[in-house]
Design a protein around this motif. Structure first.
Motif, PDB file in Angstrom:
ATOM      1  N   ALA B 185      11.310   4.555 -24.399  1.00  0.00           N
ATOM      2  CA  ALA B 185       9.861   4.359 -24.421  1.00  0.00           C
ATOM      3  C   ALA B 185       9.373   3.832 -23.081  1.00  0.00           C
ATOM      4  CB  ALA B 185       9.488   3.387 -25.534  1.00  0.00           C
ATOM      5  N   ALA B 186      10.189   2.976 -22.434  1.00  0.00           N
ATOM      6  CA  ALA B 186       9.788   2.456 -21.117  1.00  0.00           C
ATOM      7  C   ALA B 186       9.639   3.590 -20.124  1.00  0.00           C
ATOM      8  CB  ALA B 186      10.833   1.451 -20.622  1.00  0.00           C
ATOM      9  N   GLY B 187      10.584   4.553 -20.172  1.00  0.00           N
ATOM     10  CA  GLY B 187      10.485   5.693 -19.269  1.00  0.00           C
ATOM     11  C   GLY B 187       9.235   6.495 -19.519  1.00  0.00           C
ATOM     12  N   LEU B 188       8.939   6.746 -20.793  1.00  0.00           N
ATOM     13  CA  LEU B 188       7.742   7.511 -21.127  1.00  0.00           C
ATOM     14  C   LEU B 188       6.496   6.759 -20.673  1.00  0.00           C
ATOM     15  CD1 LEU B 188       8.497   8.745 -24.755  1.00  0.00           C
ATOM     16  CD2 LEU B 188       8.721  10.012 -22.650  1.00  0.00           C
ATOM     17  N   ALA B 189       6.533   5.435 -20.860  1.00  0.00           N
ATOM     18  CA  ALA B 189       5.360   4.627 -20.472  1.00  0.00           C
ATOM     19  C   ALA B 189       5.141   4.689 -18.969  1.00  0.00           C
ATOM     20  CB  ALA B 189       5.577   3.187 -20.918  1.00  0.00           C
ATOM     21  N   LEU B 190       6.228   4.621 -18.200  1.00  0.00           N
ATOM     22  CA  LEU B 190       6.079   4.669 -16.733  1.00  0.00           C
ATOM     23  C   LEU B 190       5.470   5.982 -16.298  1.00  0.00           C
ATOM     24  CD1 LEU B 190       9.434   3.065 -15.536  1.00  0.00           C
ATOM     25  CD2 LEU B 190       7.155   2.108 -15.327  1.00  0.00           C
ATOM     26  N   GLU B 191       5.930   7.058 -16.927  1.00  0.00           N
ATOM     27  CA  GLU B 191       5.396   8.368 -16.562  1.00  0.00           C
ATOM     28  C   GLU B 191       3.914   8.458 -16.930  1.00  0.00           C
ATOM     29  OE1 GLU B 191       7.958  11.455 -17.885  1.00  0.00           O
ATOM     30  OE2 GLU B 191       6.507  13.011 -17.352  1.00  0.00           O
ATOM     31  N   THR B 192       3.597   7.952 -18.115  1.00  0.00           N
ATOM     32  CA  THR B 192       2.200   7.989 -18.555  1.00  0.00           C
ATOM     33  C   THR B 192       1.318   7.154 -17.627  1.00  0.00           C
ATOM     34  OG1 THR B 192       3.145   7.962 -20.760  1.00  0.00           O
ATOM     35  CG2 THR B 192       0.753   7.791 -20.598  1.00  0.00           C
ATOM     36  N   LEU B 193       1.790   5.968 -17.274  1.00  0.00           N
ATOM     37  CA  LEU B 193       0.996   5.102 -16.397  1.00  0.00           C
ATOM     38  C   LEU B 193       0.859   5.724 -15.009  1.00  0.00           C
ATOM     39  CD1 LEU B 193       2.345   1.650 -17.543  1.00  0.00           C
ATOM     40  CD2 LEU B 193       0.039   2.516 -17.818  1.00  0.00           C
ATOM     41  N   ALA B 194       1.897   6.417 -14.567  1.00  0.00           N
ATOM     42  CA  ALA B 194       1.782   7.127 -13.289  1.00  0.00           C
ATOM     43  C   ALA B 194       0.674   8.163 -13.376  1.00  0.00           C
ATOM     44  CB  ALA B 194       3.109   7.797 -12.962  1.00  0.00           C
ATOM     45  N   GLY B 195       0.604   8.856 -14.514  1.00  0.00           N
ATOM     46  CA  GLY B 195      -0.461   9.828 -14.717  1.00  0.00           C
ATOM     47  C   GLY B 195      -1.829   9.188 -14.718  1.00  0.00           C
TER      48      GLY B 195
END
Lengths: 116, 691
Positions: B185-195
């Motif tokens: 989930a942390a990885g997904l969150a980082l990608e989302t926040l980058a977006g």
């Protein structure tokens, strides 16, 4: 002396038996002949078995039983057919003969089965 | 003085180096062929949209030109999904990703059509996955079309709501309902926040970015390490639905991290050795066995290759076994993780550690670069490298000082290496000694490089001595892994002895007096077999030396029996011994002639009976004369004859049941006619009597 007496007595006995037997009816003599025939056959079979051994034993027994059985049945027939025998006065001889034939047929069926 | 100092330095270096030696190879053609096998096309497609995207992205990274025939059907599915108003958010996201690779003909109308749906989804999002799909979808639309204006007005709010799901250790929760945190989930969150950062119409608050960078640092603090230097993010919970392991979690975190660094454009201080460790983790898997694992591995390595944090450089050896006899040269390659060329650098061999011993030698020799094959070559091995197992320690030196900020080399890289050579075996001899005196009864020289066939004989009062010398190509002593002497009895019982050594000389003395019990008192012929072998010995051998006729005393009653030898496996299923049947001896039968004689004899009484009947003047006068009774009488006699004939057939051929059946019919018939005949006779005789 005793010997000749014994032989003379034997001769006399034999003659008396022979003359007494001559008066039996012919049909009884035929039956007696038949019995003799069966017994002689049985004796010959026993002699053969004594020479060669009892293998196969069932065949030997079968042959013996055939002869002895038919002799016994013939004896019964003789008893029943004999007119001097008061016990079987009311039994017609034809009936006795029919029994004789039937019993022989059954005996020989068993013999044939056991012969192998 | 200097020697002591040198040893101290070496000892310190040894203490400092805690990493084990291991080899990591960059992505190669074996990955490409595995990708072609694992991502298989069935019914014209790779499966679901997600699987299709994974296949296409893997092929894109690996540079595989896949057949075009899947493109039309996949594009059709993509157009349908995007055009359909009832598609789920997840499917839209996957379809957009596929479109990014395949570049299907999607017009701007289609994009404009889904924009409102995605914007609504962002506003309605509650869970991390909703944000991920919606923000991700927006990012993809922004990349794929320039006509549609894509920006986020309330980026701060979205950023905070996603950030709210984070935990103190750097992990994230999937939703506010679910208390369990996950690295995936942390990885997904980082990608989302980058977006979110890249889509934001106005600048995001710097303090928010700073807290996020702190979270990333905390996440890296919790990274797990293997002994060989590989680092990975562990996943504590494994949900039955998602089934995320450490590979997928690490891959997604790397993806998110590199996306964030690209979007934020700020600096992020992450230790280069941890990035290199992550690269080693992904490469250390080798070629994965499942399509999903291969996708995660390839995508993570692609992110690392192009990352702005630091690009790992991998040192690998095409050959880890060098032969002294063929004078092999040590070759070293340095590549990026996907196998591309590295920037200009040089490789130095710093140290050599000998496995199994504590000493190490400091070399500090630079390898020569061969630009044609892109390898660094060490032309000659250092002088003190004999056969054996070594660990070579290399260091990569970048030529351009600017590159030090871009690339991660990882300091010293340790690599295990085998140096093999031909071990010379000489002074081999075998002898029989007298036990008491020690004098040599018989001695023979052996040539262990060729065939031998000695024939020895000994009794239990003597000893067998075998000795030989092993020398390395450089003249040092060599102790192999295996030095066995095997004595095999002709019945199959084997005894194995280890040949010990003192220095160069290997010797074994078998005292048969003490071994009598061990040999189970079995006298006879024993095969003598010598085995000498090691991984670095190129001429390991297993030789039959010859035979030994051993004469041992007889076994006492209580002695142990030799173990039963295993049955040869094939003989169990082979043909068995021929069975000889024992028949009962047939009975002795009489000679045939005798039997014929008695047959004749048995028939004689019958003739006698006939003769007697004739003599008695037996007649057939009573036989009925008139037709009907005569017929019956005839039938009666025929019936009896038939029964007797049946009996003959019964004896010859028939069985009892058939006979009884026939007898039944005949019997009924016979009874009937017999009754008629005999009753007729009876009535006739009765008439005669009465008359």
């Amino acid at each position: 002396m005793g010997r000749s007496t014994t032989s003379k007595d034997a001769e006399a006995l034999f003659h008396s038996l022979h003359s007494a037997y001559a008066s039996t009816p012919t049909n009884l003599k035929i039956i007696d002949l038949y019995i003799m025939f069966a017994v002689v056959t049985a004796v010959i079979q026993v002699v053969y078995m004594a020479i060669v051994g009892s293998f196969p034993f069932n065949s030997f027994l079968s042959g013996e039983l055939s002869c002895v059985g038919t002799a016994v049945l013939a004896v019964c027939l003789r008893i029943q057919v004999n007119k001097e025998n008061k016990e079987f006065k009311d039994l017609p001889p034809e009936r006795a003969f029919a029994d004789f034939v039937l019993c022989n047929l059954v005996l020989h069926l068993v013999i044939m089965n056991f012969l192998g | 003085m200097t020697r002591n100092f040198g040893f101290l330095v070496v000892a310190l270096v040894l203490v400092a180096s805690t990493c084990e030696a291991a080899i990591f190879n960059p992505i190669s053609d074996s990955h490409r062929s595995a990708a072609l096998q694992l991502f298989s096309v069935s019914d014209g497609s790779f499966g679901s949209l997600e699987e299709t995207y994974e296949a296409l992205r893997t092929f894109e990274v690996l540079g595989i030109e896949k057949k075009v025939d899947t493109r039309t059907s996949t594009c059709a599915t993509v157009v349908d999904t995007i055009g359909s108003p009832s598609s789920a958010l997840k499917d839209l996201f996957q379809a957009l990703r596929i479109n990014g690779i395949l570049k299907c003909e999607l017009n701007d109308e289609a994009f404009k059509g889904i924009m409102p749906r995605i914007k609504d989804a962002i506003n309605d999002s509650h869970s991390l996955l909703d944000y991920y799909y919606s923000i991700g979808g927006l990012m993809l639309i922004k990349d794929q079309t320039s006509e549609v204006a894509v920006h986020l007005g309330d980026a701060d709010r979205i950023f905070r709501s996603i950030k709210a799901l984070s935990q103190s250790d750097g992990r994230w929760r999937f939703s506010s309902n679910n208390p369990e945190s996950s690295t995936y989930a942390a990885g997904l969150a980082l990608e989302t926040l980058a977006g979110v950062v890249s889509l934001a119409s106005s600048e995001i608050d710097h303090s928010l970015l700073a807290t996020l960078k702190n979270d990333i640092v905390k996440l890296f603090d919790g990274i797990e390490k293997y002994d060989d230097g590989a680092c990975y993010f562990d996943e504590k919970i494994i949900d039955a639905h998602m089934h995320q392991g450490s590979l997928s979690a690490s891959s997604v975190v790397v993806h998110g991290l590199t996306a964030f660094v690209t979007a934020a454009k700020g600096s992020l201080n992450l230790p280069g050795d941890k990035i290199l460790g992550l690269a080693k983790f992904f490469l250390g898997i080798g070629v994965p066995g499942s399509a999903k694992d291969l996708y995660h591995q390839i995508v993570a390595l692609a992110c690392l290759e192009n990352s702005r944090v630091s690009v790992p450089l991998i040192l690998s050896l095409p050959a880890t076994v060098l032969s002294v006899s063929t004078k092999d040269q040590l070759k070293v390659r340095v590549n990026t993780v996907l196998g591309s060329a590295a920037p200009p650098l040089s490789v130095k061999l710093m140290q050599i550690f000998r496995s199994g011993s504590k000493d190490a030698s400091v070399i500090d020799q630079e390898l020569k670069f061969d630009p044609e094959n892109a390898v660094h070559v060490l032309e000659t091995l250092p002088k003190n490298v004999d056969v054996g197992k070594y660990i070579f320690s290399f260091e990569i030196l970048l030529h351009d000082p600017e590159h030090k900020k871009i690339y991660a080399t990882g300091g010293r890289t340790k690599v295990p290496l085998y140096v093999t050579g031909v071990i010379s075996v000489d002074h081999a001899e075998i002898a029989i000694l007298d036990s008491d005196l020690g004098s040599v009864e018989m001695q023979k020289k052996l040539d262990l490089s060729g065939e031998n066939a000695v024939a020895l004989s000994a009794n239990h009062l003597q000893k067998l001595r075998l000795s030989f010398q092993l020398t390395t190509p450089f003249g040092h002593t060599f102790k192999p892994h295996q030095a066995f002497l095997k004595l095999r009895h002709e019945s199959g019982v084997e005894h194995i002895f280890v040949v010990g050594n003192s220095g160069k000389k290997f010797e074994i003395v078998l005292d048969f007096l003490g071994l009598v019990e061990k040999f189970f008192y079995l006298s006879g012929r024993y095969d003598i077999q010598l085995t000498v072998g090691d991984t670095v010995m190129e001429n390991s051998f297993l030789h039959l030396l010859g035979y030994l006729e051993l004469d041992l005393p007889d076994a006492p009653e209580k002695a142990a029996r030799p173990p039963p030898q295993p049955v040869h496996p094939y003989s169990r299923y082979g043909p068995k011994a021929e069975i000889i049947h024992i028949f009962r001896a047939p009975e002795k039968r009489p000679p045939r002639d005798l039997s014929f004689v008695f047959m004749g004899l048995v028939l004689l009484p019958f003739f006698g009976f006939m003769a007697g009947l004739f003599y008695l003047r037996a007649n057939l006068k009573n036989l009925p004369k008139s037709t009907v009774p005569a017929t019956f009488a005839m039938l009666f006699h025929l019936g009896i004859a038939a029964v007797l004939l049946l009996y003959t057939f019964f004896w010859l051929k028939l069985d009892l049941f058939t006979t009884l059946k026939a007898l039944g019919f005949l019997g009924v018939f016979l009874t009937f006619v017999g009754h008629r005949t005999l009753s007729h006779l009876a009535s006739t005789s009765a008439k005669l009597k009465s008359a």
